[in-house]
Motif scaffolding. Structure first.
Motif, PDB file in Angstrom:
ATOM      1  N   LYS A 478       0.833  -1.128  -0.188  1.00 28.53           N
ATOM      2  CA  LYS A 478       0.158   0.118  -0.114  1.00 28.53           C
ATOM      3  C   LYS A 478       0.849   1.075   0.056  1.00 28.53           C
ATOM      4  O   LYS A 478       0.520   2.376  -0.640  1.00 28.53           O
ATOM      5  N   GLU A 479       1.878   1.357   0.850  1.00 31.80           N
ATOM      6  CA  GLU A 479       2.812   2.571   0.800  1.00 31.80           C
ATOM      7  C   GLU A 479       4.163   1.957   1.048  1.00 31.80           C
ATOM      8  O   GLU A 479       4.566   0.885   1.719  1.00 31.80           O
ATOM      9  N   ALA A 480       5.127   2.687   0.565  1.00 30.17           N
ATOM     10  CA  ALA A 480       6.588   2.429   0.460  1.00 30.17           C
ATOM     11  C   ALA A 480       7.114   3.615   0.569  1.00 30.17           C
ATOM     12  O   ALA A 480       7.280   4.650  -0.234  1.00 30.17           O
ATOM     13  N   ILE A 481       8.326   3.665   1.466  1.00 28.43           N
ATOM     14  CA  ILE A 481       9.608   4.649   1.411  1.00 28.43           C
ATOM     15  C   ILE A 481      10.908   3.878   1.416  1.00 28.43           C
ATOM     16  O   ILE A 481      11.137   2.851   2.218  1.00 28.43           O
ATOM     17  N   ALA A 482      11.844   4.460   0.705  1.00 28.06           N
ATOM     18  CA  ALA A 482      13.087   3.860   0.702  1.00 28.06           C
ATOM     19  C   ALA A 482      14.038   4.954   1.099  1.00 28.06           C
ATOM     20  O   ALA A 482      13.807   6.211   0.586  1.00 28.06           O
ATOM     21  N   ILE A 483      14.911   4.611   2.181  1.00 32.46           N
ATOM     22  CA  ILE A 483      15.926   5.699   2.444  1.00 32.46           C
ATOM     23  C   ILE A 483      17.431   5.021   2.286  1.00 32.46           C
ATOM     24  O   ILE A 483      17.475   3.730   2.436  1.00 32.46           O
ATOM     25  N   GLY A 484      18.493   5.817   2.720  1.00 27.51           N
ATOM     26  CA  GLY A 484      19.617   5.282   2.899  1.00 27.51           C
ATOM     27  C   GLY A 484      19.970   5.279   4.219  1.00 27.51           C
ATOM     28  O   GLY A 484      19.686   6.205   5.006  1.00 27.51           O
ATOM     29  N   VAL A 485      20.804   4.140   4.624  1.00 22.28           N
ATOM     30  CA  VAL A 485      21.041   3.900   6.186  1.00 22.28           C
ATOM     31  C   VAL A 485      22.646   3.685   6.287  1.00 22.28           C
ATOM     32  O   VAL A 485      23.126   3.128   5.257  1.00 22.28           O
ATOM     33  N   PRO A 486      23.257   4.066   7.166  1.00 16.13           N
ATOM     34  CA  PRO A 486      24.491   3.766   7.254  1.00 16.13           C
ATOM     35  C   PRO A 486      24.847   2.427   7.085  1.00 16.13           C
ATOM     36  O   PRO A 486      24.465   1.639   7.676  1.00 16.13           O
ATOM     37  N   ASP A 487      26.176   2.036   6.437  1.00 14.43           N
ATOM     38  CA  ASP A 487      26.663   0.482   6.220  1.00 14.43           C
ATOM     39  C   ASP A 487      28.070   0.677   6.361  1.00 14.43           C
ATOM     40  O   ASP A 487      28.832   1.352   5.346  1.00 14.43           O
ATOM     41  N   THR A 488      28.528  -0.146   7.154  1.00 18.25           N
ATOM     42  CA  THR A 488      30.128  -0.019   7.371  1.00 18.25           C
ATOM     43  C   THR A 488      30.928  -0.349   6.066  1.00 18.25           C
ATOM     44  O   THR A 488      32.109  -0.046   5.967  1.00 18.25           O
ATOM     45  N   TYR A 489      30.071  -1.340   5.160  1.00 17.62           N
ATOM     46  CA  TYR A 489      30.895  -1.627   4.106  1.00 17.62           C
ATOM     47  C   TYR A 489      30.771  -0.957   2.849  1.00 17.62           C
ATOM     48  O   TYR A 489      31.707  -0.457   2.200  1.00 17.62           O
ATOM     49  N   GLU A 550      14.728   8.961  12.369  1.00 15.15           N
ATOM     50  CA  GLU A 550      14.635   7.732  13.144  1.00 15.15           C
ATOM     51  C   GLU A 550      15.605   6.972  12.992  1.00 15.15           C
ATOM     52  O   GLU A 550      16.215   6.649  13.879  1.00 15.15           O
ATOM     53  N   GLU A 551      16.302   6.844  11.815  1.00 14.06           N
ATOM     54  CA  GLU A 551      17.161   6.047  11.729  1.00 14.06           C
ATOM     55  C   GLU A 551      18.557   6.587  12.282  1.00 14.06           C
ATOM     56  O   GLU A 551      19.424   5.793  12.800  1.00 14.06           O
ATOM     57  N   ALA A 552      18.626   7.818  12.213  1.00 17.55           N
ATOM     58  CA  ALA A 552      19.704   8.797  12.592  1.00 17.55           C
ATOM     59  C   ALA A 552      19.894   8.593  14.225  1.00 17.55           C
ATOM     60  O   ALA A 552      21.009   8.336  14.651  1.00 17.55           O
ATOM     61  N   ALA A 553      18.751   8.632  14.827  1.00 20.74           N
ATOM     62  CA  ALA A 553      18.541   8.482  16.015  1.00 20.74           C
ATOM     63  C   ALA A 553      19.161   7.166  16.568  1.00 20.74           C
ATOM     64  O   ALA A 553      19.753   7.061  17.722  1.00 20.74           O
ATOM     65  N   LYS A 554      18.409   6.127  15.847  1.00 23.32           N
ATOM     66  CA  LYS A 554      18.730   4.696  16.286  1.00 23.32           C
ATOM     67  C   LYS A 554      20.465   4.442  16.135  1.00 23.32           C
ATOM     68  O   LYS A 554      21.170   3.600  16.897  1.00 23.32           O
ATOM     69  N   ALA A 555      21.170   5.085  15.144  1.00 22.78           N
ATOM     70  CA  ALA A 555      22.439   5.009  14.760  1.00 22.78           C
ATOM     71  C   ALA A 555      23.631   5.681  15.979  1.00 22.78           C
ATOM     72  O   ALA A 555      24.561   5.400  16.172  1.00 22.78           O
ATOM     73  N   LYS A 556      23.011   6.581  16.680  1.00 23.35           N
ATOM     74  CA  LYS A 556      23.663   7.290  17.636  1.00 23.35           C
ATOM     75  C   LYS A 556      23.984   6.447  18.882  1.00 23.35           C
ATOM     76  O   LYS A 556      23.051   5.770  19.300  1.00 23.35           O
ATOM     77  N   PRO A 557      25.260   6.557  19.192  1.00 21.05           N
ATOM     78  CA  PRO A 557      25.631   5.804  20.646  1.00 21.05           C
ATOM     79  C   PRO A 557      24.966   6.137  21.820  1.00 21.05           C
ATOM     80  O   PRO A 557      24.568   7.398  21.986  1.00 21.05           O
ATOM     81  N   SER A 558      24.452   5.273  22.588  1.00 13.06           N
ATOM     82  CA  SER A 558      23.563   5.791  23.749  1.00 13.06           C
ATOM     83  C   SER A 558      24.513   6.270  24.935  1.00 13.06           C
ATOM     84  O   SER A 558      25.672   6.051  25.031  1.00 13.06           O
TER      85      SER A 558
END
Length: 558
Positions: A478-489, A550-558
């Motif tokens: 029904k709905e789709a969004i693609a984004i780029g997320v950090p990838d170490t490789y 959201e993804e940027a927040a998850k990637a930040k170290p706690s």
């Protein structure tokens, strides 16, 4: 503020015009063949060709292409891995006034067909590999492809490797039809008659380099002979010219990618370097090749440097011969650069550019200060302008952040048959890059953000809309969004967010299988996340920005 860097001296040898004068790309080859016919031009998996031999094969191929009906201005597709065939046909097409169209062999049939039709490609060269030839053959009729030049891989391999490939890899060999559309390589170069000279000009289009731009709809950047030859000359000035010493360039980046087209092919030929070509990136094979050939120049994307950092210490000894090491295609993380330099003992500098600029606009110096997280000063004869994001006609002062725009002899002519897109990408004659950055007091460019939604994956542009359009073809989506997320490789990797229609569903494995035939391997999502809803703006539009946050927040170290 405008930042312009002009080299201290761009003069050639006595009696020559300045190095950055407009040139035909074939002039690069002709000059090196005349100066150093016995120098090795290509090492392909251990088999070598001299510049004199390559020059003679270019002449034969040019004659053969004319006999097949290729005329000035006709588009010729190269859908080839790095190989002598690529080099020979590239210069042969340009010799007779044709236009090279670069095709990624990983393209799926839909992408191949679109690019063939959009460019009006009449003829195409492919290897005799079923996974590439088969796709091109399947779209040949609907895309009105007149000729397919079939290049046998066994014909360029060392004897032992060729024998093994012939008998152990039979399933990979294409079954080539015996028809008028197909032309065997041996037949193409059969004639020893000289080609018929044609009128050519440095301002003629040499290459159509397809890029998605801001919309994800591929457009052909029209790169002229003068554009590409200028970027090669800028490389010579940047790296330093040593006319009596032959450099050796490791060519693991694919030459259908504009970064390698300039650094591995044009610049190497321009400077008389030996091109050590590998058909694809395989870390083990690359490290063995480095140990065997002792390259002096290495150009890579961050993905390759990440892979090298994971190799055993003993395998890195061969890097000691490298004096010039440049990263491009995507931002090089400081941690990756530091680890590479510490483990290999080789300095790597970062550059910046885009397809529309042939592609290099800026690069950190090989001798001189390298600034962390900067892409360096502008290339010779290049002007970098920082323009206001809200009013692009206003050039900002040094240190202010805005859209990076550029002028220079390497900047494209425009987009192929697309005046609307061409008008949109230029402002007051300057090329708009779609990137946000600033220039410091020393003229070093720093990039801080992207206007475009493009995902930089292993140095390739991946466009969210392409992935989303493919996902929407699934009946349950029904709905789709693609984004780029950090990838170490890969630097970045696509992530796909989906919402299903009421009462419908699919597993992630089923969705991946569905996407497999609709997008290429580089575009395949690293992860698919299924949600009950996706964030929306106040007017109800899907909000990519919220998911990125959201993804940027998850990637930040706690």
């Amino acid at each position: 503020m405008q930042v312009s860097v002009v080299p201290p001296s761009t003069e050639g040898t006595a009696g020559e015009a300045p190095l950055l004068r407009p040139r035909l790309l074939t002039d690069l080859l002709d000059a090196t063949v005349a100066r150093h016919p016995d120098w090795t031009a290509i090492d392909f998996l251990g088999r070598t060709w001299s510049y004199g031999e390559i020059g003679a094969l270019v002449e034969r191929a040019a004659r053969g292409l004319q006999d097949q009906g290729l005329k000035p201005g006709d588009r010729f597709g190269l859908c080839l891995p790095n190989s002598p065939y690529f080099v020979i046909l590239y210069f042969a097409v340009l010799r007779i006034g044709g236009i090279v169209v670069n095709f990624n062999p990983l393209y799926v049939e839909r992408e191949l067909e679109h690019q063939i039709k959009d460019s009006g490609t009449r003829m195409m060269a492919v290897p005799d590999l079923v996974q590439i030839h088969g796709k091109v053959l399947n779209v040949a009729e609907t895309s009105k492809l007149d000729r397919i030049i079939v290049c046998p891989m066994t014909g360029i391999l060392p004897w032992a490797l060729g024998l093994g490939f012939r008998f152990l890899k039979r399933k990979d060999h294409a079954q080539v039809p015996d028809d008028a559309r197909h032309v065997a390589w041996v037949d193409l170069i059969a004639s020893d008659r000289a080609h018929t000279p044609v009128a050519r000009n440095p301002d003629d289009i040499a290459v159509l380099q397809y890029t998605g731009g801001t919309t994800g709809v591929p457009k052909g950047a029209m790169l002229t002979h003068a554009n590409l030859a200028a970027n090669s000359a800028q490389m010579v000035v940047h790296v330093g010219d040593h006319p009596d010493v032959q450099e050796r360039t490791l060519g693991v980046l694919p030459m259908f990618h504009v970064f390698a087209l300039t650094t591995v092919l044009n610049y190497s030929v321009d400077s008389g370097a030996e091109m050590i070509l590998l058909p694809r990136f395989d870390l083990k094979q690359m490290l063995k090749t480095i140990a065997r050939t002792h390259p002096t120049q290495f150009f890579g994307v961050p993905t390759i440097y990440v892979a090298i950092n994971g190799a055993d210490e003993a395998a890195l000894a061969g890097f000691k011969s490298i004096r010039c090491c440049i990263s491009g295609g995507a931002p090089l993380p400081f941690e990756v650069r530091e680890a590479f330099e510490r483990r290999t003992g080789v300095m790597v500098v970062e550059g910046y550019g885009l397809s529309e600029a042939s592609p290099i606009l800026a690069c950190n110096p090989l001798q001189g200060p390298v600034k962390d997280n900067s892409t360096g000063p502008a290339f010779p004869d290049t002007v970098i302008e920082i323009r206001d994001l809200d009013d692009p006609h206003r050039v900002l002062a040094q240190g202010e952040r805005g859209e990076v725009c550029a002028r220079g002899p390497q900047v494209m002519k425009g987009y192929w048959r697309n005046e609307t897109a061409t008008d949109a990408v230029f402002v007051d004659g300057a090329l708009r890059t779609g990137d946000v950055g600033y220039v410091d007091e020393d003229g070093y460019l720093f990039l801080v953000d992207r206007i475009k939604d493009v995902i930089l994956c292993s140095g390739f542009n991946v466009y969210p809309r392409v992935i989303e359009d493919a996902a929407y073809q699934h009946p349950a989506v029904k709905e789709a969004i693609a984004i780029g997320v950090p990838d170490t490789y890969r630097g970045q990797a696509p992530k796909l967010f989906l919402v299903f229609r009421d009462g419908m569903s699919a597993t992630k494995e089923e969705l991946s299988d569905f996407l497999h035939d609709r997008i290429n391997k580089i575009e395949m999502p690293k992860e698919i996340e299924i949600r009950t809803s996706l964030p929306k703006t106040l007017i109800g539009k899907l909000s990519r920005k919220d998911l990125v946050a959201e993804e940027a927040a998850k990637a930040k170290p706690s």
